[in-house]
Write a protein that holds these residues in place. Structure first.
Motif, PDB file in Angstrom:
ATOM      1  N   ALA A 176       0.815  -1.219   0.000  1.00 26.82           N
ATOM      2  CA  ALA A 176       0.000   0.000   0.000  1.00 26.82           C
ATOM      3  C   ALA A 176       0.846   1.266   0.000  1.00 26.82           C
ATOM      4  CB  ALA A 176      -0.923  -0.011   1.216  1.00 26.82           C
ATOM      5  N   GLU A 191       6.724   0.119   2.797  1.00 25.72           N
ATOM      6  CA  GLU A 191       6.258  -1.161   3.326  1.00 25.72           C
ATOM      7  C   GLU A 191       7.042  -2.331   2.753  1.00 25.72           C
ATOM      8  OE1 GLU A 191       2.108  -1.771   2.490  1.00 25.72           O
ATOM      9  OE2 GLU A 191       2.096  -3.739   3.455  1.00 25.72           O
ATOM     10  N   ALA A 224      -4.672 -14.376  -0.063  1.00 27.91           N
ATOM     11  CA  ALA A 224      -3.944 -14.706   1.164  1.00 27.91           C
ATOM     12  C   ALA A 224      -3.257 -13.489   1.761  1.00 27.91           C
ATOM     13  CB  ALA A 224      -2.923 -15.800   0.869  1.00 27.91           C
ATOM     14  N   HIS A 225      -3.332 -12.348   1.099  1.00 31.89           N
ATOM     15  CA  HIS A 225      -2.563 -11.174   1.524  1.00 31.89           C
ATOM     16  C   HIS A 225      -3.519 -10.032   1.878  1.00 31.89           C
ATOM     17  CE1 HIS A 225       0.110  -7.611   0.798  1.00 31.89           C
ATOM     18  NE2 HIS A 225       0.933  -8.379   1.480  1.00 31.89           N
ATOM     19  N   ASP A 226      -3.328  -9.487   3.089  1.00 28.96           N
ATOM     20  CA  ASP A 226      -4.252  -8.449   3.567  1.00 28.96           C
ATOM     21  C   ASP A 226      -4.285  -7.235   2.647  1.00 28.96           C
ATOM     22  OD1 ASP A 226      -4.963  -9.943   5.761  1.00 28.96           O
ATOM     23  OD2 ASP A 226      -4.242  -8.489   7.242  1.00 28.96           O
ATOM     24  N   GLY A 227      -3.131  -6.812   2.138  1.00 32.35           N
ATOM     25  CA  GLY A 227      -3.098  -5.648   1.263  1.00 32.35           C
ATOM     26  C   GLY A 227      -3.866  -5.912  -0.024  1.00 32.35           C
ATOM     27  N   ALA A 261      -7.629  -5.898   0.848  1.00 30.81           N
ATOM     28  CA  ALA A 261      -8.148  -4.551   1.096  1.00 30.81           C
ATOM     29  C   ALA A 261      -8.238  -3.748  -0.198  1.00 30.81           C
ATOM     30  CB  ALA A 261      -7.263  -3.830   2.109  1.00 30.81           C
ATOM     31  N   LYS A 301       4.137  -4.204   7.985  1.00 31.83           N
ATOM     32  CA  LYS A 301       3.278  -4.291   6.807  1.00 31.83           C
ATOM     33  C   LYS A 301       1.803  -4.051   7.148  1.00 31.83           C
ATOM     34  CE  LYS A 301       6.458  -6.752   3.879  1.00 31.83           C
ATOM     35  NZ  LYS A 301       7.622  -6.156   4.550  1.00 31.83           N
ATOM     36  N   PHE A 302       1.016  -3.932   6.108  1.00 28.80           N
ATOM     37  CA  PHE A 302      -0.393  -3.590   6.197  1.00 28.80           C
ATOM     38  C   PHE A 302      -1.202  -4.707   6.863  1.00 28.80           C
ATOM     39  CE2 PHE A 302      -4.647  -3.702   4.388  1.00 28.80           C
ATOM     40  CZ  PHE A 302      -5.038  -2.376   4.384  1.00 28.80           C
ATOM     41  N   SER A 303      -2.094  -4.325   7.780  1.00 25.58           N
ATOM     42  CA  SER A 303      -3.024  -5.286   8.374  1.00 25.58           C
ATOM     43  C   SER A 303      -4.450  -4.869   8.078  1.00 25.58           C
ATOM     44  CB  SER A 303      -2.860  -5.341   9.890  1.00 25.58           C
ATOM     45  OG  SER A 303      -1.813  -6.180  10.253  1.00 25.58           O
ATOM     46  N   LEU A 304      -5.201  -5.772   7.534  1.00 30.50           N
ATOM     47  CA  LEU A 304      -6.591  -5.487   7.172  1.00 30.50           C
ATOM     48  C   LEU A 304      -7.410  -5.062   8.380  1.00 30.50           C
ATOM     49  CD1 LEU A 304      -8.628  -5.627   4.815  1.00 30.50           C
ATOM     50  CD2 LEU A 304      -8.979  -8.032   5.351  1.00 30.50           C
ATOM     51  N   GLU A 305      -7.272  -5.792   9.487  1.00 28.86           N
ATOM     52  CA  GLU A 305      -8.158  -5.526  10.630  1.00 28.86           C
ATOM     53  C   GLU A 305      -7.860  -4.164  11.259  1.00 28.86           C
ATOM     54  OE1 GLU A 305      -5.765  -7.699  10.491  1.00 28.86           O
ATOM     55  OE2 GLU A 305      -4.571  -7.680  12.337  1.00 28.86           O
ATOM     56  N   PHE A 353      -6.728  -1.485   9.614  1.00 25.94           N
ATOM     57  CA  PHE A 353      -7.181  -0.433   8.700  1.00 25.94           C
ATOM     58  C   PHE A 353      -8.707  -0.285   8.768  1.00 25.94           C
ATOM     59  CE2 PHE A 353      -7.241   1.442   4.226  1.00 25.94           C
ATOM     60  CZ  PHE A 353      -6.505   2.570   4.552  1.00 25.94           C
ATOM     61  N   SER A 400      -8.652 -12.194   8.410  1.00 26.41           N
ATOM     62  CA  SER A 400      -7.417 -11.441   8.198  1.00 26.41           C
ATOM     63  C   SER A 400      -6.227 -12.403   8.281  1.00 26.41           C
ATOM     64  CB  SER A 400      -7.277 -10.348   9.261  1.00 26.41           C
ATOM     65  OG  SER A 400      -7.042 -10.933  10.542  1.00 26.41           O
ATOM     66  N   TYR A 401      -5.131 -11.986   7.679  1.00 27.96           N
ATOM     67  CA  TYR A 401      -3.945 -12.853   7.678  1.00 27.96           C
ATOM     68  C   TYR A 401      -3.523 -13.200   9.104  1.00 27.96           C
ATOM     69  CZ  TYR A 401       0.678 -14.632   6.611  1.00 27.96           C
ATOM     70  OH  TYR A 401       1.777 -15.428   6.515  1.00 27.96           O
ATOM     71  N   HIS A 402      -3.459 -12.171   9.958  1.00 30.67           N
ATOM     72  CA  HIS A 402      -2.996 -12.430  11.321  1.00 30.67           C
ATOM     73  C   HIS A 402      -4.038 -13.205  12.122  1.00 30.67           C
ATOM     74  CE1 HIS A 402      -0.115 -12.046  14.476  1.00 30.67           C
ATOM     75  NE2 HIS A 402      -0.902 -11.349  15.262  1.00 30.67           N
ATOM     76  N   LYS A 458      -5.973 -15.524  10.936  1.00 27.35           N
ATOM     77  CA  LYS A 458      -5.818 -16.935  10.571  1.00 27.35           C
ATOM     78  C   LYS A 458      -4.576 -17.528  11.218  1.00 27.35           C
ATOM     79  CE  LYS A 458      -6.788 -15.934   6.154  1.00 27.35           C
ATOM     80  NZ  LYS A 458      -7.113 -16.008   4.715  1.00 27.35           N
TER      81      LYS A 458
END
Lengths: 244, 244
Positions: free
Chosen positions: A7, A11, A175-178, A181, B151-155, B157, B200-202, B204
Protein backbone atom coordinates in the motif's frame (compact mmCIF):
# COMPACT_ATOMS: atom_id res chain seq x y z
CA UNK A 1 -0.23 -17.54 -8.01
CA UNK A 2 0.16 -15.39 -4.92
CA UNK A 3 -0.78 -11.74 -5.26
CA UNK A 4 0.41 -9.13 -2.82
CA UNK A 5 -0.32 -5.42 -2.79
CA UNK A 6 2.02 -3.03 -1.03
CA UNK A 7 0.00 0.00 0.00
CA UNK A 8 2.87 2.39 0.71
CA UNK A 9 6.44 2.75 -0.56
CA UNK A 10 8.28 1.97 2.68
CA UNK A 11 6.26 -1.16 3.33
CA UNK A 12 8.28 -3.30 0.93
CA UNK A 13 11.93 -4.13 0.60
CA UNK A 14 13.96 -5.52 -2.28
CA UNK A 15 13.64 -8.93 -0.60
CA UNK A 16 9.85 -8.73 -0.68
CA UNK A 17 9.72 -8.47 -4.46
CA UNK A 18 12.58 -10.85 -5.25
CA UNK A 19 11.62 -13.52 -7.76
CA UNK A 20 8.17 -12.08 -8.41
CA UNK A 21 6.53 -10.09 -11.17
CA UNK A 22 6.51 -6.56 -9.79
CA UNK A 23 3.82 -4.27 -11.16
CA UNK A 24 4.44 -0.62 -10.39
CA UNK A 25 1.34 1.55 -10.36
CA UNK A 26 1.38 5.33 -10.22
CA UNK A 27 -1.97 6.44 -11.59
CA UNK A 28 -1.16 10.15 -11.10
CA UNK A 29 0.88 10.21 -13.20
CA UNK A 30 4.13 8.30 -13.80
CA UNK A 31 2.58 5.04 -15.03
CA UNK A 32 0.19 6.94 -17.27
CA UNK A 33 2.98 9.09 -18.65
CA UNK A 34 5.39 6.24 -19.34
CA UNK A 35 2.63 4.33 -21.13
CA UNK A 36 1.72 7.38 -23.18
CA UNK A 37 5.35 8.02 -24.12
CA UNK A 38 5.98 4.46 -25.31
CA UNK A 39 2.62 4.36 -27.04
CA UNK A 40 3.65 7.47 -28.94
CA UNK A 41 6.87 5.91 -30.10
CA UNK A 42 9.50 6.82 -27.51
CA UNK A 43 12.43 4.45 -27.85
CA UNK A 44 12.77 3.89 -24.09
CA UNK A 45 12.22 5.49 -20.73
CA UNK A 46 15.05 5.35 -18.21
CA UNK A 47 13.72 5.87 -14.65
CA UNK A 48 16.02 7.57 -12.16
CA UNK A 49 15.48 8.40 -8.51
CA UNK A 50 16.55 12.05 -8.55
CA UNK A 51 16.85 15.05 -10.88
CA UNK A 52 20.59 14.99 -10.25
CA UNK A 53 20.87 11.44 -11.58
CA UNK A 54 18.87 12.52 -14.61
CA UNK A 55 21.40 15.28 -15.22
CA UNK A 56 24.33 12.90 -14.86
CA UNK A 57 22.82 10.45 -17.33
CA UNK A 58 22.12 13.27 -19.78
CA UNK A 59 25.70 14.46 -19.50
CA UNK A 60 27.02 10.98 -20.29
CA UNK A 61 24.63 10.36 -23.18
CA UNK A 62 24.96 13.86 -24.60
CA UNK A 63 22.36 16.35 -23.47
CA UNK A 64 20.86 16.68 -26.92
CA UNK A 65 20.45 12.95 -27.32
CA UNK A 66 17.99 12.49 -24.48
CA UNK A 67 14.79 14.11 -23.30
CA UNK A 68 14.61 14.87 -19.60
CA UNK A 69 11.14 14.36 -18.17
CA UNK A 70 9.65 14.36 -14.69
CA UNK A 71 8.46 16.52 -11.85
CA UNK A 72 8.83 17.68 -8.32
CA UNK A 73 5.65 18.83 -6.55
CA UNK A 74 3.80 18.06 -9.79
CA UNK A 75 5.73 20.70 -11.74
CA UNK A 76 8.39 20.36 -14.44
CA UNK A 77 11.91 20.37 -13.03
CA UNK A 78 14.13 23.32 -13.89
CA UNK A 79 16.30 22.51 -16.89
CA UNK A 80 14.10 19.58 -17.96
CA UNK A 81 12.34 19.29 -21.31
CA UNK A 82 9.02 17.84 -20.19
CA UNK A 83 7.04 17.52 -17.00
CA UNK A 84 4.92 14.57 -15.90
CA UNK A 85 1.72 15.19 -17.82
CA UNK A 86 0.97 12.34 -20.23
CA UNK A 87 -0.54 14.89 -22.60
CA UNK A 88 2.88 16.51 -23.09
CA UNK A 89 4.35 13.29 -24.44
CA UNK A 90 3.16 13.70 -28.04
CA UNK A 91 4.55 11.86 -31.05
CA UNK A 92 6.10 15.12 -32.25
CA UNK A 93 8.02 15.54 -29.02
CA UNK A 94 9.21 12.05 -28.21
CA UNK A 95 8.97 9.57 -31.12
CA UNK A 96 12.23 7.62 -31.37
CA UNK A 97 13.76 9.38 -28.36
CA UNK A 98 15.24 8.18 -25.08
CA UNK A 99 13.52 9.79 -22.11
CA UNK A 100 15.34 10.02 -18.81
CA UNK A 101 12.52 10.18 -16.30
CA UNK A 102 12.61 11.52 -12.73
CA UNK A 103 9.16 11.61 -11.18
CA UNK A 104 8.83 11.85 -7.40
CA UNK A 105 7.14 8.55 -6.63
CA UNK A 106 6.85 6.18 -9.59
CA UNK A 107 10.41 6.50 -10.86
CA UNK A 108 12.09 5.64 -7.52
CA UNK A 109 9.72 2.69 -7.09
CA UNK A 110 10.79 1.37 -10.49
CA UNK A 111 14.46 1.87 -9.64
CA UNK A 112 14.07 -0.13 -6.41
CA UNK A 113 12.39 -3.11 -8.11
CA UNK A 114 15.58 -4.57 -9.49
CA UNK A 115 15.34 -7.82 -7.53
CA UNK A 116 12.05 -8.74 -9.19
CA UNK A 117 12.09 -11.27 -12.04
CA UNK A 118 9.92 -9.00 -14.15
CA UNK A 119 8.96 -5.36 -13.68
CA UNK A 120 5.86 -4.06 -15.44
CA UNK A 121 4.29 -0.61 -15.53
CA UNK A 122 0.53 -0.49 -15.08
CA UNK A 123 -2.39 1.80 -14.41
CA UNK A 124 -6.02 2.07 -15.47
CA UNK A 125 -4.98 2.98 -19.04
CA UNK A 126 -3.41 -0.42 -19.74
CA UNK A 127 -5.35 -2.53 -17.26
CA UNK A 128 -6.35 -5.44 -19.51
CA UNK A 129 -2.95 -5.77 -21.15
CA UNK A 130 -1.16 -5.66 -17.79
CA UNK A 131 -3.42 -8.37 -16.39
CA UNK A 132 -2.80 -10.58 -19.40
CA UNK A 133 0.97 -10.05 -19.16
CA UNK A 134 1.10 -10.86 -15.44
CA UNK A 135 -0.99 -13.97 -15.89
CA UNK A 136 1.10 -15.21 -18.78
CA UNK A 137 4.35 -14.71 -16.87
CA UNK A 138 2.94 -17.02 -14.19
CA UNK A 139 5.11 -15.87 -11.26
CA UNK A 140 3.80 -14.55 -7.97
CA UNK A 141 2.79 -10.91 -8.30
CA UNK A 142 3.84 -7.92 -6.18
CA UNK A 143 1.73 -4.87 -6.95
CA UNK A 144 3.54 -1.77 -5.78
CA UNK A 145 1.60 1.39 -5.06
CA UNK A 146 3.89 4.34 -5.66
CA UNK A 147 2.00 6.57 -3.23
CA UNK A 148 2.81 10.21 -2.60
CA UNK A 149 6.03 11.25 -0.89
CA UNK A 150 6.17 7.93 0.93
CA UNK A 151 2.53 7.99 1.93
CA UNK A 152 -0.68 6.25 0.96
CA UNK A 153 -2.48 7.27 -2.24
CA UNK A 154 -6.12 6.38 -2.71
CA UNK A 155 -5.97 6.19 -6.50
CA UNK A 156 -2.98 3.83 -6.55
CA UNK A 157 -4.54 1.47 -3.99
CA UNK A 158 -7.83 1.31 -5.91
CA UNK A 159 -5.92 0.79 -9.17
CA UNK A 160 -4.04 -2.05 -7.48
CA UNK A 161 -7.37 -3.54 -6.44
CA UNK A 162 -8.55 -3.52 -10.03
CA UNK A 163 -5.40 -5.39 -11.05
CA UNK A 164 -6.05 -7.91 -8.27
CA UNK A 165 -9.52 -8.54 -9.63
CA UNK A 166 -8.10 -9.26 -13.07
CA UNK A 167 -5.11 -11.33 -12.03
CA UNK A 168 -6.57 -13.43 -9.22
CA UNK A 169 -8.08 -16.73 -10.10
CA UNK A 170 -11.83 -16.42 -9.92
CA UNK A 171 -13.07 -17.57 -6.57
CA UNK A 172 -9.64 -18.23 -5.09
CA UNK A 173 -9.22 -16.60 -1.67
CA UNK A 174 -6.65 -13.82 -1.32
CA UNK A 175 -3.94 -14.71 1.16
CA UNK A 176 -2.56 -11.17 1.52
CA UNK A 177 -4.25 -8.45 3.57
CA UNK A 178 -3.10 -5.65 1.26
CA UNK A 179 -4.43 -7.46 -1.80
CA UNK A 180 -7.73 -8.15 -0.06
CA UNK A 181 -8.15 -4.55 1.10
CA UNK A 182 -7.24 -3.11 -2.31
CA UNK A 183 -9.65 -5.49 -4.03
CA UNK A 184 -12.47 -4.64 -1.62
CA UNK A 185 -11.83 -0.92 -2.02
CA UNK A 186 -11.84 -1.27 -5.80
CA UNK A 187 -15.21 -2.98 -5.61
CA UNK A 188 -16.45 -0.02 -3.56
CA UNK A 189 -15.29 2.44 -6.24
CA UNK A 190 -15.83 0.27 -9.32
CA UNK A 191 -18.44 2.45 -10.99
CA UNK A 192 -16.85 5.81 -10.16
CA UNK A 193 -13.19 5.68 -11.11
CA UNK A 194 -13.08 9.17 -12.62
CA UNK A 195 -14.63 10.68 -9.50
CA UNK A 196 -12.19 8.68 -7.39
CA UNK A 197 -9.20 10.10 -9.25
CA UNK A 198 -10.57 13.63 -9.14
CA UNK A 199 -11.37 13.42 -5.42
CA UNK A 200 -8.05 11.92 -4.38
CA UNK A 201 -5.68 14.21 -2.52
CA UNK A 202 -3.18 14.30 -5.36
CA UNK A 203 -5.94 14.67 -7.95
CA UNK A 204 -7.20 17.78 -6.19
CA UNK A 205 -3.66 19.11 -5.95
CA UNK A 206 -3.00 18.56 -9.66
CA UNK A 207 -6.27 20.35 -10.47
CA UNK A 208 -4.98 23.43 -8.64
CA UNK A 209 -1.95 23.33 -10.98
CA UNK A 210 -4.23 23.25 -14.03
CA UNK A 211 -3.93 19.56 -14.86
CA UNK A 212 -7.66 18.71 -14.86
CA UNK A 213 -7.34 17.08 -18.31
CA UNK A 214 -4.71 14.71 -16.93
CA UNK A 215 -7.18 13.46 -14.35
CA UNK A 216 -9.72 12.49 -17.02
CA UNK A 217 -6.93 10.87 -19.06
CA UNK A 218 -5.46 8.89 -16.16
CA UNK A 219 -8.83 7.50 -15.02
CA UNK A 220 -9.65 5.90 -18.37
CA UNK A 221 -9.56 2.11 -18.55
CA UNK A 222 -7.94 0.19 -21.40
CA UNK A 223 -7.09 3.08 -23.67
CA UNK A 224 -3.53 1.80 -24.19
CA UNK A 225 -3.21 -1.98 -24.77
CA UNK A 226 0.53 -2.11 -24.08
CA UNK A 227 2.69 -3.16 -21.12
CA UNK A 228 5.98 -1.37 -20.60
CA UNK A 229 8.60 -3.59 -18.99
CA UNK A 230 11.76 -2.55 -17.17
CA UNK A 231 14.76 -4.55 -18.34
CA UNK A 232 18.32 -3.66 -17.38
CA UNK A 233 17.30 -0.21 -16.24
CA UNK A 234 15.31 0.70 -19.35
CA UNK A 235 11.57 0.66 -19.80
CA UNK A 236 10.55 -0.52 -23.24
CA UNK A 237 7.73 -2.33 -24.97
CA UNK A 238 8.59 -6.00 -25.35
CA UNK A 239 8.11 -7.12 -28.97
CA UNK A 240 5.11 -9.19 -27.97
CA UNK A 241 3.08 -6.17 -27.00
CA UNK A 242 3.74 -3.49 -29.53
CA UNK A 243 7.50 -2.90 -29.25
CA UNK A 244 9.99 -3.30 -32.05
CA UNK B 1 -10.57 18.72 12.95
CA UNK B 2 -8.29 16.98 10.45
CA UNK B 3 -8.23 13.20 10.61
CA UNK B 4 -5.41 11.20 9.08
CA UNK B 5 -4.98 7.43 8.98
CA UNK B 6 -1.54 5.92 8.55
CA UNK B 7 -1.98 2.52 6.95
CA UNK B 8 1.46 1.09 7.70
CA UNK B 9 4.08 1.65 10.40
CA UNK B 10 6.83 3.14 8.23
CA UNK B 11 4.48 5.61 6.58
CA UNK B 12 4.58 8.07 9.46
CA UNK B 13 7.35 9.87 11.27
CA UNK B 14 7.46 11.57 14.63
CA UNK B 15 6.94 14.86 12.78
CA UNK B 16 3.72 13.60 11.24
CA UNK B 17 2.05 13.06 14.60
CA UNK B 18 3.49 16.09 16.39
CA UNK B 19 0.85 18.22 18.06
CA UNK B 20 -1.99 15.82 17.25
CA UNK B 21 -4.02 13.29 19.17
CA UNK B 22 -2.44 9.99 18.15
CA UNK B 23 -4.69 6.95 18.36
CA UNK B 24 -2.82 3.67 18.18
CA UNK B 25 -4.84 0.73 16.95
CA UNK B 26 -3.69 -2.87 17.09
CA UNK B 27 -6.84 -4.97 16.95
CA UNK B 28 -4.89 -8.25 17.10
CA UNK B 29 -4.01 -7.87 19.86
CA UNK B 30 -2.02 -5.19 21.68
CA UNK B 31 -4.79 -2.59 21.91
CA UNK B 32 -7.27 -5.22 23.01
CA UNK B 33 -4.87 -6.60 25.62
CA UNK B 34 -3.91 -3.22 27.08
CA UNK B 35 -7.57 -2.29 27.38
CA UNK B 36 -8.38 -5.60 29.03
CA UNK B 37 -5.48 -5.25 31.47
CA UNK B 38 -6.47 -1.76 32.60
CA UNK B 39 -10.11 -2.71 32.71
CA UNK B 40 -9.18 -5.54 35.06
CA UNK B 41 -7.33 -3.21 37.38
CA UNK B 42 -3.73 -3.18 36.25
CA UNK B 43 -2.02 -0.11 37.68
CA UNK B 44 -0.28 0.78 34.39
CA UNK B 45 1.14 -0.69 31.22
CA UNK B 46 4.62 0.41 30.16
CA UNK B 47 5.17 -0.22 26.43
CA UNK B 48 8.68 -1.03 25.27
CA UNK B 49 10.02 -1.73 21.80
CA UNK B 50 11.94 -4.93 22.53
CA UNK B 51 12.04 -7.87 24.95
CA UNK B 52 15.52 -6.72 25.99
CA UNK B 53 14.19 -3.34 27.09
CA UNK B 54 11.47 -5.13 29.01
CA UNK B 55 14.14 -7.11 30.81
CA UNK B 56 16.15 -3.99 31.62
CA UNK B 57 13.10 -2.23 33.03
CA UNK B 58 12.24 -5.29 35.11
CA UNK B 59 15.77 -5.41 36.48
CA UNK B 60 15.56 -1.77 37.54
CA UNK B 61 12.12 -2.04 39.07
CA UNK B 62 12.78 -5.37 40.72
CA UNK B 63 11.73 -8.42 38.74
CA UNK B 64 9.04 -9.41 41.22
CA UNK B 65 7.48 -5.97 41.18
CA UNK B 66 6.44 -6.03 37.52
CA UNK B 67 4.68 -8.40 35.20
CA UNK B 68 6.33 -8.93 31.83
CA UNK B 69 3.82 -9.32 29.00
CA UNK B 70 4.04 -9.48 25.26
CA UNK B 71 4.84 -11.70 22.30
CA UNK B 72 7.02 -12.47 19.35
CA UNK B 73 5.35 -14.34 16.48
CA UNK B 74 2.18 -14.34 18.55
CA UNK B 75 3.73 -16.46 21.31
CA UNK B 76 4.76 -15.57 24.86
CA UNK B 77 8.39 -14.50 25.11
CA UNK B 78 10.75 -16.77 27.01
CA UNK B 79 11.09 -15.59 30.61
CA UNK B 80 7.94 -13.47 30.43
CA UNK B 81 4.89 -13.90 32.68
CA UNK B 82 2.12 -13.38 30.15
CA UNK B 83 1.70 -13.41 26.39
CA UNK B 84 -0.48 -11.11 24.31
CA UNK B 85 -3.87 -12.74 24.70
CA UNK B 86 -6.35 -10.37 26.37
CA UNK B 87 -7.96 -13.39 28.03
CA UNK B 88 -4.78 -14.02 30.05
CA UNK B 89 -5.01 -10.61 31.69
CA UNK B 90 -7.44 -11.58 34.42
CA UNK B 91 -8.07 -9.60 37.62
CA UNK B 92 -6.35 -12.38 39.57
CA UNK B 93 -3.18 -12.04 37.54
CA UNK B 94 -2.81 -8.31 37.08
CA UNK B 95 -4.95 -6.19 39.44
CA UNK B 96 -2.80 -3.45 40.95
CA UNK B 97 0.28 -4.49 39.02
CA UNK B 98 2.62 -2.71 36.62
CA UNK B 99 2.87 -4.52 33.30
CA UNK B 100 5.93 -4.01 31.12
CA UNK B 101 4.64 -4.77 27.66
CA UNK B 102 6.61 -5.80 24.57
CA UNK B 103 4.34 -6.76 21.69
CA UNK B 104 5.76 -6.83 18.17
CA UNK B 105 3.70 -4.10 16.52
CA UNK B 106 1.52 -2.11 18.92
CA UNK B 107 4.13 -1.49 21.62
CA UNK B 108 6.76 0.02 19.27
CA UNK B 109 4.08 2.22 17.68
CA UNK B 110 3.16 3.54 21.12
CA UNK B 111 6.81 4.17 21.98
CA UNK B 112 7.30 6.17 18.76
CA UNK B 113 4.29 8.45 19.38
CA UNK B 114 6.03 10.64 21.91
CA UNK B 115 5.74 13.81 19.83
CA UNK B 116 1.95 13.67 19.84
CA UNK B 117 0.05 15.90 22.27
CA UNK B 118 -2.08 12.99 23.39
CA UNK B 119 -1.67 9.26 22.79
CA UNK B 120 -4.72 7.04 23.11
CA UNK B 121 -5.13 3.28 22.75
CA UNK B 122 -8.13 2.14 20.73
CA UNK B 123 -9.71 -0.83 19.01
CA UNK B 124 -13.21 -2.17 18.42
CA UNK B 125 -13.58 -3.00 22.14
CA UNK B 126 -13.49 0.65 23.22
CA UNK B 127 -14.68 2.30 20.03
CA UNK B 128 -17.34 4.64 21.44
CA UNK B 129 -15.22 5.80 24.36
CA UNK B 130 -12.21 6.44 22.10
CA UNK B 131 -14.30 8.49 19.70
CA UNK B 132 -15.69 10.57 22.55
CA UNK B 133 -12.21 11.15 23.98
CA UNK B 134 -10.73 12.21 20.63
CA UNK B 135 -13.60 14.56 19.94
CA UNK B 136 -13.39 16.14 23.37
CA UNK B 137 -9.63 16.72 23.08
CA UNK B 138 -10.33 18.71 19.93
CA UNK B 139 -6.90 18.39 18.28
CA UNK B 140 -6.26 17.00 14.84
CA UNK B 141 -6.23 13.21 14.93
CA UNK B 142 -3.57 10.77 13.67
CA UNK B 143 -4.85 7.21 13.64
CA UNK B 144 -1.92 4.83 13.57
CA UNK B 145 -2.38 1.30 12.28
CA UNK B 146 0.16 -0.91 14.00
CA UNK B 147 0.22 -3.41 11.14
CA UNK B 148 2.19 -6.63 11.15
CA UNK B 149 5.98 -6.60 11.06
CA UNK B 150 5.96 -3.27 9.26
CA UNK B 151 3.28 -4.29 6.81
CA UNK B 152 -0.39 -3.59 6.20
CA UNK B 153 -3.02 -5.29 8.37
CA UNK B 154 -6.59 -5.49 7.17
CA UNK B 155 -8.16 -5.53 10.63
CA UNK B 156 -6.27 -2.41 11.81
CA UNK B 157 -7.18 -0.43 8.70
CA UNK B 158 -10.87 -1.33 8.99
CA UNK B 159 -10.78 -0.50 12.69
CA UNK B 160 -9.24 2.85 11.81
CA UNK B 161 -12.07 3.41 9.35
CA UNK B 162 -14.61 2.81 12.08
CA UNK B 163 -12.88 5.43 14.24
CA UNK B 164 -12.95 7.85 11.29
CA UNK B 165 -16.68 7.39 10.99
CA UNK B 166 -17.15 8.24 14.64
CA UNK B 167 -14.71 11.14 14.88
CA UNK B 168 -15.36 12.91 11.56
CA UNK B 169 -17.98 15.60 11.51
CA UNK B 170 -21.02 14.26 9.77
CA UNK B 171 -20.96 15.25 6.14
CA UNK B 172 -17.56 16.93 6.23
CA UNK B 173 -15.27 15.71 3.43
CA UNK B 174 -12.15 13.78 4.39
CA UNK B 175 -9.00 15.56 3.25
CA UNK B 176 -6.67 12.59 3.76
CA UNK B 177 -6.48 9.65 1.36
CA UNK B 178 -5.68 7.14 4.11
CA UNK B 179 -8.64 8.30 6.18
CA UNK B 180 -10.94 8.14 3.15
CA UNK B 181 -9.79 4.65 2.16
CA UNK B 182 -10.07 3.32 5.71
CA UNK B 183 -13.54 4.80 6.08
CA UNK B 184 -14.70 3.35 2.75
CA UNK B 185 -13.25 -0.05 3.62
CA UNK B 186 -14.98 0.02 6.99
CA UNK B 187 -18.28 0.72 5.26
CA UNK B 188 -17.64 -2.32 3.09
CA UNK B 189 -17.10 -4.53 6.16
CA UNK B 190 -19.50 -2.80 8.56
CA UNK B 191 -21.84 -5.73 9.09
CA UNK B 192 -19.18 -8.45 9.23
CA UNK B 193 -16.49 -7.36 11.66
CA UNK B 194 -16.05 -10.77 13.29
CA UNK B 195 -15.62 -12.44 9.90
CA UNK B 196 -13.17 -9.71 8.92
CA UNK B 197 -11.01 -10.35 11.99
CA UNK B 198 -11.14 -14.11 11.52
CA UNK B 199 -10.29 -13.89 7.80
CA UNK B 200 -7.42 -11.44 8.20
CA UNK B 201 -3.95 -12.85 7.68
CA UNK B 202 -3.00 -12.43 11.32
CA UNK B 203 -6.36 -13.73 12.50
CA UNK B 204 -5.82 -16.93 10.57
CA UNK B 205 -2.30 -17.21 11.95
CA UNK B 206 -3.48 -16.74 15.54
CA UNK B 207 -6.13 -19.42 14.99
CA UNK B 208 -3.36 -21.88 14.09
CA UNK B 209 -1.80 -21.09 17.49
CA UNK B 210 -5.09 -21.86 19.25
CA UNK B 211 -6.22 -18.30 19.90
CA UNK B 212 -9.67 -18.54 18.25
CA UNK B 213 -11.33 -17.12 21.37
CA UNK B 214 -9.14 -14.01 21.11
CA UNK B 215 -10.51 -13.35 17.64
CA UNK B 216 -14.10 -13.29 18.91
CA UNK B 217 -13.05 -11.10 21.83
CA UNK B 218 -11.10 -8.61 19.73
CA UNK B 219 -13.89 -8.15 17.15
CA UNK B 220 -16.49 -7.06 19.73
CA UNK B 221 -17.55 -3.42 19.67
CA UNK B 222 -17.93 -1.32 22.82
CA UNK B 223 -17.37 -3.99 25.42
CA UNK B 224 -14.89 -1.79 27.33
CA UNK B 225 -15.93 1.87 27.77
CA UNK B 226 -12.46 3.08 28.74
CA UNK B 227 -9.64 4.89 26.93
CA UNK B 228 -6.09 4.14 28.00
CA UNK B 229 -3.77 7.10 27.53
CA UNK B 230 0.03 7.12 27.30
CA UNK B 231 1.55 9.80 29.53
CA UNK B 232 5.25 10.01 30.24
CA UNK B 233 5.84 6.51 29.01
CA UNK B 234 3.06 4.87 31.00
CA UNK B 235 -0.37 3.83 29.80
CA UNK B 236 -3.06 4.44 32.38
CA UNK B 237 -6.73 5.25 32.62
CA UNK B 238 -7.20 8.98 33.10
CA UNK B 239 -9.47 9.68 36.06
CA UNK B 240 -12.21 10.87 33.73
CA UNK B 241 -12.69 7.46 32.21
CA UNK B 242 -12.43 4.93 34.95
CA UNK B 243 -8.92 5.45 36.34
CA UNK B 244 -8.09 6.37 39.90
Amino acid sequence: MNIRVFATPREWTEDDVRGTTAIVIDVLRASSTIIQALSNGAREVVPVATPAEAGELAAKAGRGDVILGGERDGKMIEGFDLGNSPLEYTKERIAGRTIVFASTNGAPALVRCKTADHVLVATFNNYGAAVAAARSLGSDVSIICSGRAGKFSLEDFVGAGKLVEGIASQGAPLAHDGAQAAFDLFRYYRSQLTELVKNSYHGKYLATLGFEADLEHCAKVDTHPIVPALIEGKIRLPKSNGGS
